[in-house]
Design an enzyme around this catalytic site. Sequence first.
Site, PDB file in Angstrom:
ATOM      1  N   GLU A  89       0.839  -1.203   0.000  1.00 15.63           N
ATOM      2  CA  GLU A  89       0.000   0.000   0.000  1.00 15.63           C
ATOM      3  C   GLU A  89       0.874   1.253   0.000  1.00 15.63           C
ATOM      4  OE1 GLU A  89      -4.035  -1.381   2.234  1.00 15.63           O
ATOM      5  OE2 GLU A  89      -2.387  -0.958   3.577  1.00 15.63           O
ATOM      6  N   CYS A 102       3.454   8.511   0.809  1.00 22.98           N
ATOM      7  CA  CYS A 102       4.159   7.612   1.717  1.00 22.98           C
ATOM      8  C   CYS A 102       4.253   6.265   1.011  1.00 22.98           C
ATOM      9  CB  CYS A 102       3.346   7.506   3.011  1.00 22.98           C
ATOM     10  SG  CYS A 102       3.969   6.282   4.154  1.00 22.98           S
ATOM     11  N   CYS A 109       7.222  -6.861   6.797  1.00 27.48           N
ATOM     12  CA  CYS A 109       8.378  -6.277   7.499  1.00 27.48           C
ATOM     13  C   CYS A 109       8.850  -7.272   8.545  1.00 27.48           C
ATOM     14  CB  CYS A 109       7.950  -4.968   8.175  1.00 27.48           C
ATOM     15  SG  CYS A 109       9.308  -4.116   9.018  1.00 27.48           S
ATOM     16  N   CYS A 113       7.944  -4.623  15.347  1.00 28.55           N
ATOM     17  CA  CYS A 113       7.644  -3.659  16.408  1.00 28.55           C
ATOM     18  C   CYS A 113       6.274  -4.028  16.985  1.00 28.55           C
ATOM     19  CB  CYS A 113       7.631  -2.237  15.860  1.00 28.55           C
ATOM     20  SG  CYS A 113       9.230  -1.734  15.202  1.00 28.55           S
ATOM     21  N   CYS A 116       3.033  -2.175  15.683  1.00 30.01           N
ATOM     22  CA  CYS A 116       2.862  -1.873  14.251  1.00 30.01           C
ATOM     23  C   CYS A 116       2.215  -3.038  13.500  1.00 30.01           C
ATOM     24  CB  CYS A 116       4.222  -1.543  13.628  1.00 30.01           C
ATOM     25  SG  CYS A 116       4.117  -1.144  11.876  1.00 30.01           S
ATOM     26  N   SER A 188      12.572   6.850   6.820  1.00 28.23           N
ATOM     27  CA  SER A 188      12.407   6.566   8.245  1.00 28.23           C
ATOM     28  C   SER A 188      12.924   5.168   8.546  1.00 28.23           C
ATOM     29  CB  SER A 188      10.920   6.670   8.597  1.00 28.23           C
ATOM     30  OG  SER A 188      10.709   6.300   9.942  1.00 28.23           O
ATOM     31  N   SER A 211      12.986   6.121  14.183  1.00 29.98           N
ATOM     32  CA  SER A 211      11.900   5.709  15.068  1.00 29.98           C
ATOM     33  C   SER A 211      12.503   5.335  16.409  1.00 29.98           C
ATOM     34  CB  SER A 211      11.180   4.493  14.470  1.00 29.98           C
ATOM     35  OG  SER A 211      10.529   4.871  13.287  1.00 29.98           O
ATOM     36  N   LEU A 212      12.423   6.230  17.365  1.00 31.61           N
ATOM     37  CA  LEU A 212      13.036   5.976  18.674  1.00 31.61           C
ATOM     38  C   LEU A 212      12.020   5.316  19.612  1.00 31.61           C
ATOM     39  CD1 LEU A 212      15.988   6.665  19.373  1.00 31.61           C
ATOM     40  CD2 LEU A 212      15.105   8.466  20.842  1.00 31.61           C
ATOM     41  N   CYS A 329      -0.124   5.859   9.838  1.00 29.91           N
ATOM     42  CA  CYS A 329       1.146   5.212  10.200  1.00 29.91           C
ATOM     43  C   CYS A 329       0.872   3.905  10.920  1.00 29.91           C
ATOM     44  CB  CYS A 329       1.941   6.052  11.194  1.00 29.91           C
ATOM     45  SG  CYS A 329       2.289   7.700  10.662  1.00 29.91           S
TER      46      CYS A 329
HETATM   47  N1  SAH Z   1      10.341   0.853   9.268  1.00 32.43           N
HETATM   48  C1  SAH Z   1      10.362   2.287   9.309  1.00 32.43           C
HETATM   49  C2  SAH Z   1       9.092   2.900   8.745  1.00 32.43           C
HETATM   50  C3  SAH Z   1       7.888   2.555   9.589  1.00 32.43           C
HETATM   51  S1  SAH Z   1       6.392   3.453   9.501  1.00 32.43           S
HETATM   52  C4  SAH Z   1      10.596   2.764  10.712  1.00 32.43           C
HETATM   53  O1  SAH Z   1      10.566   1.954  11.625  1.00 32.43           O
HETATM   54  O2  SAH Z   1      10.849   3.951  10.901  1.00 32.43           O
HETATM   55  C5  SAH Z   1       6.674   5.066  10.016  1.00 32.43           C
HETATM   56  C6  SAH Z   1       6.457   5.359  11.507  1.00 32.43           C
HETATM   57  O3  SAH Z   1       5.171   4.976  12.000  1.00 32.43           O
HETATM   58  C7  SAH Z   1       7.477   4.645  12.374  1.00 32.43           C
HETATM   59  O4  SAH Z   1       7.995   5.554  13.288  1.00 32.43           O
HETATM   60  C8  SAH Z   1       6.625   3.613  13.042  1.00 32.43           C
HETATM   61  O5  SAH Z   1       7.192   3.157  14.231  1.00 32.43           O
HETATM   62  C9  SAH Z   1       5.333   4.349  13.255  1.00 32.43           C
HETATM   63  N2  SAH Z   1       4.182   3.498  13.564  1.00 32.43           N
HETATM   64  C10 SAH Z   1       4.081   2.166  13.420  1.00 32.43           C
HETATM   65  N3  SAH Z   1       2.863   1.750  13.805  1.00 32.43           N
HETATM   66  C11 SAH Z   1       2.187   2.842  14.202  1.00 32.43           C
HETATM   67  C12 SAH Z   1       0.869   3.071  14.663  1.00 32.43           C
HETATM   68  N4  SAH Z   1       0.008   2.074  14.779  1.00 32.43           N
HETATM   69  N5  SAH Z   1       0.514   4.332  14.966  1.00 32.43           N
HETATM   70  C13 SAH Z   1       1.368   5.351  14.801  1.00 32.43           C
HETATM   71  N6  SAH Z   1       2.618   5.203  14.333  1.00 32.43           N
HETATM   72  C14 SAH Z   1       3.027   3.958  14.047  1.00 32.43           C
END
Ligand code: SAH
Length: 345
Positions: A89, A102, A109, A113, A116, A188, A211-212, A329
Amino acid sequence: MKNIMNFTKEELEKELVALGEKKFKATQVFEWIYKHGIYDFSKMGNISKQTKEVLINNFEFKWIKIEKVEEDKLTKKFLFTLYDGEHIEAVLMEHDYGLSVCVSSQVGCNMHCAFCESGRFGKKRDLEAYEIVEQIILIEKYIKSKINSIVIMGIGEPFDNYNELVRFIYIVNDNKGLNIGSRHITVSTCGIIPKIKDFSELPFQVNLAISLHASNDELRSRLMPVNKVYNLSDLMVAIRDYISKTSRRVTIEYVMLNMVNDNKENALELAGLLRGLNVYVNLIPYNETESEFKKSSKERIDSFYNVLKENGINVTVRKEFGGNISAACGQLRSKIESNKEEVIE
Ligand code: SAH
């Protein structure tokens, strides 16, 4: 047959020279494809018959396909089908400063996390550069308009597909390619340290977001398994090195999970980690998924924000897009079966 849209202009020059052609033909082909939208070698006007033949005999176009588009006020979510039947997507967002897309970088993936949705089923495969480029091209065709900026924040961990990611950036950034300025491109990552270093050595000014999501190792390892391999203190060193090498400001993403990482202590700890660094924090209101996590209340986000501010940290709260169509996100998926539930929330 080689897929023409998997090559950067420099790579295409080498390919063509190896086939006995002149280097500048690569620029012409690039312009036909990315500037004029001509995806048929025989229709590339100023290219000689002989070169056309070389192109036709050695290269092909392959396309991903738009399967479905869902719309919200300022958001459109595109579901694409790939050559092997997999799905990804991408999301188009209308900001006051322009249109951004985006894009996804992998099918699924592997980072897992905890909060996510994109990583719930693991990674099926990496995307090839053309599959990332075509997300942009097909969306531009669909909306009949150029987009202004790109964020690589869809499904996948871009630094886990590093070579194709870099090819993609070269193609979209090239002024004979899609010609999107590097300052309008943001990658990111969850923090794959060796790639952060590699990325700092590239010759373009692309933005980096990290992404911290946590202010200490114990919490971060719980939320993001990648932290067990690349821990927070090493990551902070990598960010510091990246900034001093590139002189660029880094974005720190911090998803706000109710009562998990959104306490005052977390804010103070985070401020401590970031003090003196050229960064800004983007607080992301959590988009609820099937995970156990809940969204922080507005009050908790505000007080977290204030603690950071009071401690001299630049901070913004991310504008929410696409929640109604599961396009926000962390809500993107590569599983089409789940689509039915996605339409209604
Ligand atoms: N793999 C990359 C891109 C991920 S998506 C990364 O980890 O940075 C972009 C951002 O959305 C990341 O910071 C991710 O942690 C965050 N994210 C993931 N799930 C989410 C959710 N359900 N709500 C809000 N942000 C989320």
